[in-house]
Each structure stands twice: as structure tokens, then as C-alpha cells.
Scaffold this motif. Structure first.
Motif, PDB file in Angstrom:
ATOM      1  N   LEU A   1     -12.184  18.608-109.702  1.00 21.27           N
ATOM      2  CA  LEU A   1     -11.213  19.262-108.911  1.00 21.27           C
ATOM      3  C   LEU A   1     -10.076  19.423-109.732  1.00 21.27           C
ATOM      4  CD1 LEU A   1     -10.597  15.077-106.845  1.00 21.27           C
ATOM      5  CD2 LEU A   1     -11.262  17.466-105.943  1.00 21.27           C
ATOM      6  N   PRO A   2      -9.689  20.230-109.236  1.00 22.31           N
ATOM      7  CA  PRO A   2      -8.279  21.046-109.606  1.00 22.31           C
ATOM      8  C   PRO A   2      -7.185  19.984-110.811  1.00 22.31           C
ATOM      9  CG  PRO A   2      -8.381  21.885-107.590  1.00 22.31           C
ATOM     10  CD  PRO A   2      -9.372  20.826-107.638  1.00 22.31           C
ATOM     11  N   ASP A   3      -6.596  18.915-110.252  1.00 26.16           N
ATOM     12  CA  ASP A   3      -5.858  18.197-110.679  1.00 26.16           C
ATOM     13  C   ASP A   3      -6.691  17.272-111.375  1.00 26.16           C
ATOM     14  OD1 ASP A   3      -4.005  19.134-108.678  1.00 26.16           O
ATOM     15  OD2 ASP A   3      -4.186  16.905-107.747  1.00 26.16           O
ATOM     16  N   ASP A   4      -8.198  16.913-111.669  1.00 23.82           N
ATOM     17  CA  ASP A   4      -8.579  16.274-112.370  1.00 23.82           C
ATOM     18  C   ASP A   4      -8.911  17.370-113.716  1.00 23.82           C
ATOM     19  OD1 ASP A   4      -9.023  13.847-110.911  1.00 23.82           O
ATOM     20  OD2 ASP A   4     -11.108  14.120-110.748  1.00 23.82           O
ATOM     21  N   LYS A   5      -8.787  18.381-113.206  1.00 20.85           N
ATOM     22  CA  LYS A   5      -8.962  19.943-114.278  1.00 20.85           C
ATOM     23  C   LYS A   5      -8.098  19.655-115.626  1.00 20.85           C
ATOM     24  CE  LYS A   5     -11.271  23.781-116.319  1.00 20.85           C
ATOM     25  NZ  LYS A   5     -12.654  24.124-117.127  1.00 20.85           N
ATOM     26  N   GLU A   6      -6.620  20.096-114.559  1.00 25.11           N
ATOM     27  CA  GLU A   6      -5.597  19.445-115.355  1.00 25.11           C
ATOM     28  C   GLU A   6      -5.677  18.512-116.292  1.00 25.11           C
ATOM     29  OE1 GLU A   6      -1.642  20.255-113.613  1.00 25.11           O
ATOM     30  OE2 GLU A   6      -2.696  21.055-112.178  1.00 25.11           O
ATOM     31  N   ILE A   7      -5.865  18.053-116.170  1.00 28.02           N
ATOM     32  CA  ILE A   7      -5.603  16.053-116.768  1.00 28.02           C
ATOM     33  C   ILE A   7      -7.256  16.204-117.580  1.00 28.02           C
ATOM     34  CG2 ILE A   7      -6.380  13.648-117.093  1.00 28.02           C
ATOM     35  CD1 ILE A   7      -5.696  13.820-113.871  1.00 28.02           C
ATOM     36  N   PHE A   8      -7.956  17.016-117.307  1.00 35.09           N
ATOM     37  CA  PHE A   8      -9.296  17.146-118.883  1.00 35.09           C
ATOM     38  C   PHE A   8      -8.782  17.874-119.411  1.00 35.09           C
ATOM     39  CE2 PHE A   8     -12.510  19.362-120.268  1.00 35.09           C
ATOM     40  CZ  PHE A   8     -13.816  17.907-120.374  1.00 35.09           C
ATOM     41  N   LEU A   9      -7.649  19.254-119.409  1.00 31.57           N
ATOM     42  CA  LEU A   9      -7.539  19.848-120.237  1.00 31.57           C
ATOM     43  C   LEU A   9      -6.494  19.860-120.906  1.00 31.57           C
ATOM     44  CD1 LEU A   9      -7.372  23.137-118.412  1.00 31.57           C
ATOM     45  CD2 LEU A   9      -8.942  22.725-120.017  1.00 31.57           C
ATOM     46  N   LEU A  10      -5.684  18.169-120.361  1.00 30.21           N
ATOM     47  CA  LEU A  10      -4.213  17.907-121.392  1.00 30.21           C
ATOM     48  C   LEU A  10      -5.581  16.668-122.355  1.00 30.21           C
ATOM     49  CD1 LEU A  10      -1.941  16.660-118.755  1.00 30.21           C
ATOM     50  CD2 LEU A  10      -1.218  18.241-120.606  1.00 30.21           C
ATOM     51  N   ILE A  11      -6.347  16.413-122.261  1.00 31.47           N
ATOM     52  CA  ILE A  11      -6.881  15.359-122.787  1.00 31.47           C
ATOM     53  C   ILE A  11      -7.611  16.248-124.229  1.00 31.47           C
ATOM     54  CG2 ILE A  11      -9.240  13.805-123.457  1.00 31.47           C
ATOM     55  CD1 ILE A  11      -8.622  13.420-120.334  1.00 31.47           C
ATOM     56  N   LEU A  12      -8.228  17.732-123.343  1.00 28.37           N
ATOM     57  CA  LEU A  12      -9.105  18.014-124.552  1.00 28.37           C
ATOM     58  C   LEU A  12      -7.995  18.427-125.658  1.00 28.37           C
ATOM     59  CD1 LEU A  12     -10.657  20.516-125.729  1.00 28.37           C
ATOM     60  CD2 LEU A  12     -10.762  21.810-124.223  1.00 28.37           C
TER      61      LEU A  12
END
Length: 85
Positions: free
Chosen positions: A68-79
Motif C-alpha cells: 500500500l502507498p502508506d506502507d511504502k512510505e514507512i518501508f522507505l523510512l525503514i530503508l
């Protein structure tokens, strides 16, 4: 344990995973990353091999297929914070 990349992640598992198989995964989140407890996504196994030092562990490369787009943002923060260079 694992490492992250913009399109996927690398995990260590105790069992080998089948090449090409899709998995529905849940990643637990810390309060500093999100107010939610976890995020979910679908990833496909791209490679899997036993660890050369610890043969009872398997290193697995996964490609993210759906997130999901919101999860992708979180994923990129974790990255950004924890990802391998």
C-alpha cells in the motif's frame, strides 16, 4: 533478521523458501516508524541459499510485489534508517 532495498528485502530463515513463490508478509513496526504495530505486503522469493557460516540458516532475497502507498512510505523510512548500503 533482514536487510532492505527499495524494491525488496533479504531475510534469514531456518527453512528454505521455494523460488518464485509469493508470500504475504507482516513487518512489525516500532513507535518511531509508525503509530501502527505492523505493515503487510506481498513479496516473491527471487533467490534462496544456505549460509556458508551457519548451514542451518538460509538467506532469502524477496522482491516486493504489492504494498500500500502508506506502507511504502514507512518501508522507505525503514530503508533510510536501517537499510544496507
Amino acid at each position: 533478521t533482514g536487510a532492505l532495498g527499495a524494491q525488496g528485502l533479504k531475510l534469514e530463515t531456518s527453512e528454505p523458501l521455494m523460488l518464485g513463490k509469493d508470500y504475504y508478509l507482516r513487518l512489525m513496526l516500532t513507535p518511531e516508524m509508525s503509530e501502527r504495530e505492523f505493515m503487510v505486503f506481498i513479496a516473491r522469493v527471487k533467490w534462496c541459499h544456505s549460509d556458508s557460516i551457519e548451514p542451518n540458516l538460509y538467506r532469502v532475497g524477496l522482491q516486493i510485489l504489492e504494498i500500500l502507498p502508506d506502507d511504502k512510505e514507512i518501508f522507505l523510512l525503514i530503508l533510510e534508517k536501517y537499510g544496507s548500503k
